[in-house]
Design a protein around this motif. Structure first.
Motif, PDB file in Angstrom:
ATOM      1  N   GLU A   1     -22.336  18.998  -3.682  1.00 42.40           N
ATOM      2  CA  GLU A   1     -22.042  17.640  -4.138  1.00 42.40           C
ATOM      3  C   GLU A   1     -20.949  17.648  -5.203  1.00 42.40           C
ATOM      4  OE1 GLU A   1     -25.701  16.096  -5.446  1.00 42.40           O
ATOM      5  OE2 GLU A   1     -26.573  15.881  -3.432  1.00 42.40           O
TER       6      GLU A   1
ATOM      7  N   ASP B   1     -18.584  19.908  -5.536  1.00 44.53           N
ATOM      8  CA  ASP B   1     -17.317  20.203  -4.859  1.00 44.53           C
ATOM      9  C   ASP B   1     -16.739  18.970  -4.196  1.00 44.53           C
ATOM     10  OD1 ASP B   1     -17.419  22.803  -5.679  1.00 44.53           O
ATOM     11  OD2 ASP B   1     -18.414  23.541  -3.857  1.00 44.53           O
ATOM     12  N   LYS B   2     -17.634  18.212  -3.563  1.00 44.27           N
ATOM     13  CA  LYS B   2     -17.175  16.963  -2.933  1.00 44.27           C
ATOM     14  C   LYS B   2     -16.619  16.009  -3.977  1.00 44.27           C
ATOM     15  CE  LYS B   2     -20.375  17.079   0.993  1.00 44.27           C
ATOM     16  NZ  LYS B   2     -21.511  16.371   1.654  1.00 44.27           N
ATOM     17  N   GLN B   3     -17.333  15.895  -5.073  1.00 46.79           N
ATOM     18  CA  GLN B   3     -16.881  14.986  -6.127  1.00 46.79           C
ATOM     19  C   GLN B   3     -15.561  15.466  -6.729  1.00 46.79           C
ATOM     20  OE1 GLN B   3     -19.777  14.457  -9.148  1.00 46.79           O
ATOM     21  NE2 GLN B   3     -18.816  12.641 -10.019  1.00 46.79           N
TER      22      GLN B   3
ATOM     23  N   ILE C   1     -13.239  17.274  -5.156  1.00 45.29           N
ATOM     24  CA  ILE C   1     -12.174  16.976  -4.174  1.00 45.29           C
ATOM     25  C   ILE C   1     -11.792  15.500  -4.233  1.00 45.29           C
ATOM     26  CG2 ILE C   1     -11.655  16.881  -1.700  1.00 45.29           C
ATOM     27  CD1 ILE C   1     -13.436  19.398  -1.425  1.00 45.29           C
ATOM     28  N   GLN C   2     -12.854  14.641  -4.379  1.00 42.21           N
ATOM     29  CA  GLN C   2     -12.583  13.201  -4.452  1.00 42.21           C
ATOM     30  C   GLN C   2     -11.756  12.869  -5.686  1.00 42.21           C
ATOM     31  OE1 GLN C   2     -16.124  10.900  -4.456  1.00 42.21           O
ATOM     32  NE2 GLN C   2     -15.062   8.931  -4.469  1.00 42.21           N
ATOM     33  N   TRP C   3     -12.132  13.504  -6.812  1.00 41.36           N
ATOM     34  CA  TRP C   3     -11.370  13.224  -8.035  1.00 41.36           C
ATOM     35  C   TRP C   3      -9.934  13.753  -7.944  1.00 41.36           C
ATOM     36  CZ3 TRP C   3     -15.801  15.077 -11.711  1.00 41.36           C
ATOM     37  CH2 TRP C   3     -16.778  14.068 -11.802  1.00 41.36           C
ATOM     38  N   GLN C   4      -9.777  14.930  -7.301  1.00 44.25           N
ATOM     39  CA  GLN C   4      -8.418  15.459  -7.109  1.00 44.25           C
ATOM     40  C   GLN C   4      -7.591  14.542  -6.216  1.00 44.25           C
ATOM     41  OE1 GLN C   4      -8.993  19.427  -5.619  1.00 44.25           O
ATOM     42  NE2 GLN C   4      -9.410  20.284  -7.674  1.00 44.25           N
ATOM     43  N   THR C   5      -8.232  14.014  -5.151  1.00 45.96           N
ATOM     44  CA  THR C   5      -7.531  13.075  -4.260  1.00 45.96           C
ATOM     45  C   THR C   5      -7.137  11.822  -5.022  1.00 45.96           C
ATOM     46  OG1 THR C   5      -8.807  13.941  -2.404  1.00 45.96           O
ATOM     47  CG2 THR C   5      -7.697  11.815  -2.093  1.00 45.96           C
ATOM     48  N   GLN C   6      -8.108  11.312  -5.818  1.00 49.31           N
ATOM     49  CA  GLN C   6      -7.793  10.126  -6.610  1.00 49.31           C
ATOM     50  C   GLN C   6      -6.657  10.415  -7.589  1.00 49.31           C
ATOM     51  OE1 GLN C   6     -11.375   8.880  -8.479  1.00 49.31           O
ATOM     52  NE2 GLN C   6     -12.353   8.166  -6.566  1.00 49.31           N
ATOM     53  N   TRP C   7      -6.684  11.629  -8.169  1.00 45.30           N
ATOM     54  CA  TRP C   7      -5.630  11.969  -9.136  1.00 45.30           C
ATOM     55  C   TRP C   7      -4.274  12.057  -8.461  1.00 45.30           C
ATOM     56  CZ3 TRP C   7      -2.581  16.440  -9.888  1.00 45.30           C
ATOM     57  CH2 TRP C   7      -1.887  16.469 -11.102  1.00 45.30           C
TER      58      TRP C   7
ATOM     59  N   SER D   1     -12.241  14.323 -15.793  1.00 43.74           N
ATOM     60  CA  SER D   1     -12.344  15.058 -14.524  1.00 43.74           C
ATOM     61  C   SER D   1     -12.340  16.548 -14.784  1.00 43.74           C
ATOM     62  CB  SER D   1     -11.181  14.666 -13.615  1.00 43.74           C
ATOM     63  OG  SER D   1     -11.207  13.277 -13.323  1.00 43.74           O
TER      64      SER D   1
END
Length: 476
Positions: free
Chosen positions: A98, A100-102, A104-110, A154
């Motif tokens: 979870e 790692d998913k979060q 990746i999501q934060w990196q995508t958002q960044w 983050s």
């Protein structure tokens, strides 16, 4: 199962035989016969097994059962521990996924935010000519601060997730080590179990389980064995004590029965003595309570008796003129005491005055050893001094107790019988008696007395010329 049961019966028979041997000397022969009978039965039913061997086998079987129970308990604990660790690992792995998913999501958002920032910067460059640069810089700075804060958060969350991942990895390694150790212990326990099973008379695990005694039954048997052994030790101790007391002597059955009967009789007498003691203690307590009550009543009786005596005395005192006579006697005693003090002063401690039992006056001649004699033995001058003392004491009582004060006091004659020294003492006493509240008048023809008086009323008799008598006041 039947052989085991027979072994248990044989062991119980042997223990019962030992208990019979320890009861008393008179049953020793019977116990030996019973033991011999059980030995014969043992030899008939189990000819190939000795009693010592059966006892050793039974003890070894109990030890193996105890070790097996210990191994099972340890295995159960190891399995439970492994299951808990496995669940912990799965939970940590799930949390790691979870995170790692979060991440990746934060990196995508960044990345998206960075792209949007670049586009907006491009647009900002295109829009600079129409808006103020300060406003655009302030707005951009605000957004940049927000993005930096988000990036910091983050990064912090990523760091926390990485820390959790490392801790999960450590716990996983530890869990694997524990699992490996548990597997090793399990293998060792299984190997030990196989060795013990090969050494035992059982063919399989099911045979061991079927031959095992339930825990409650085992506890009950162990308790009975413990009680039997304690009883055996107690009887053996009693037997040794009896042998020591007997000192090698032999007690017959008749003597034993006589001693037992005597013991019963002594116990009955002891119980009777205890009951008598209890009754005596109750009687003593009752007597003590009655004594306390008697003491209270006796004190009340003494007090009532004393009050009755006082009332009787008062009744006797108030009968007829007794009370008046008593008051008069007391008053006479007070007057006599005051007169005696004045008489001692006037006579220079020679005479004193007392009252006899009949209410009359007597003279105590202190100059003659305190001899008491009647007042009729006094000379004229001594009689005058005694009368003067009584008169002065009586006047003092009247002055103190009378409703109206006595303000004038007369003395008529009597001074001619006194010698000059005694006359001076009397005049000095009269001068001391005289004060503002009491005037003393003296009627006398004694020239010495007239010379001492400060004020005088001189009565001049009538003359021959027919003049009447006259009164003249003279002062010093």
């Amino acid at each position: 199962m039947g052989a085991q049961q027979r072994r248990m019966e044989a062991a119980a028979a042997q223990e019962a035989g030992l208990a019979g041997l320890a009861q008393a000397e008179r049953k020793l022969a019977e116990s030996e016969a019973a033991a011999a009978a059980w030995q014969g039965r043992w030899a008939a039913e189990l000819p190939g097994i000795a009693q010592e061997e059966a006892k050793a086998l039974y003890q070894a079987m109990q030890e193996r059962d105890a070790r097996a129970e210990d191994i099972k308990e340890r295995l159960n604990k190891s399995v439970t521990f492994l299951e808990e660790k496995d669940q912990t690992i799965q939970s940590l792995q799930q949390k790691l996924v979870e995170l790692d998913k979060q991440l990746i999501q934060w990196q995508t958002q960044w990345q998206g935010n960075s792209k949007q920032l670049a586009e907006k910067e491009e647009r900002l460059r295109q829009w600079v000519g129409e808006q103020r640069v300060e406003d655009l810089i302030a707005a951009a700075q605000g957004r940049l601060d927000g993005l930096r804060k988000a990036a910091t958060d983050s990064a912090q969350r990523f760091k926390e997730a990485d820390t959790l991942k490392q801790e999960s990895a450590k716990k996983d390694v530890m869990a694997q080590q524990v699992a490996a150790s548990a597997a090793e212990h399990l293998q060792q326990a299984q190997e030990r179990w196989r060795q013990l099973l090969e050494q035992s008379p059982f063919d399989s695990d099911d045979a061991v389980v079927s031959a095992a005694i339930p825990s409650q039954e085992a506890e009950r048997l162990a308790g009975e064995i413990q009680q039997h052994r304690e009883r055996e030790r107690e009887l053996a101790s009693q037997l040794r004590e009896l042998e020591q007391k007997l000192g090698g002597a032999v007690v017959s059955e008749e003597q034993w029965l006589a001693c037992t009967e005597r013991l019963q009789q002594v116990r009955i007498e002891d119980e009777a003595a205890l009951r008598a003691k209890a009754r005596a203690e109750r009687d003593l307590e009752d007597v003590e309570q009655r004594h306390v009550r008697w003491t209270e009543l006796e004190n009340k009786r003494v007090e009532v008796s004393r009050q009755g005596e006082l009332l009787s005395k008062l009744q006797s005192a108030f009968r007829g003129n007794a009370f008046v006579e008593y008051i008069a006697e007391e008053q006479l005693m007070q007057v006599s005491h005051a007169a005696s003090q004045r008489l001692r002063f006037l006579t220079k401690q020679r005479y004193s005055l007392e009252v006899d039992s009949g209410g009359g006056f007597v003279i105590c001649d202190d100059a003659n050893g305190g001899v008491k004699r009647p007042v009729s033995t006094l000379s004229g001058g001594e009689t005058f001094l005694t009368s003067l003392s009584l008169a002065l004491a009586l006047s003092a009582q009247i002055q103190l107790r009378g409703q109206y004060p006595l303000q004038f006091f007369f003395l008529d004659e009597g001074f001619g019988t006194l010698d000059p020294e005694l006359l001076d003492t009397v005049i000095t006493s009269l001068e001391k008696l005289h004060d503002d509240r009491l005037a003393v008048g003296v009627i006398s023809h004694v020239p010495e007395l007239r010379a001492r008086l400060p004020r005088k009323l001189v009565v001049i008799p009538a003359g021959e010329a027919g003049n009447g008598s006259r009164v003249v006041l003279e002062t010093l």
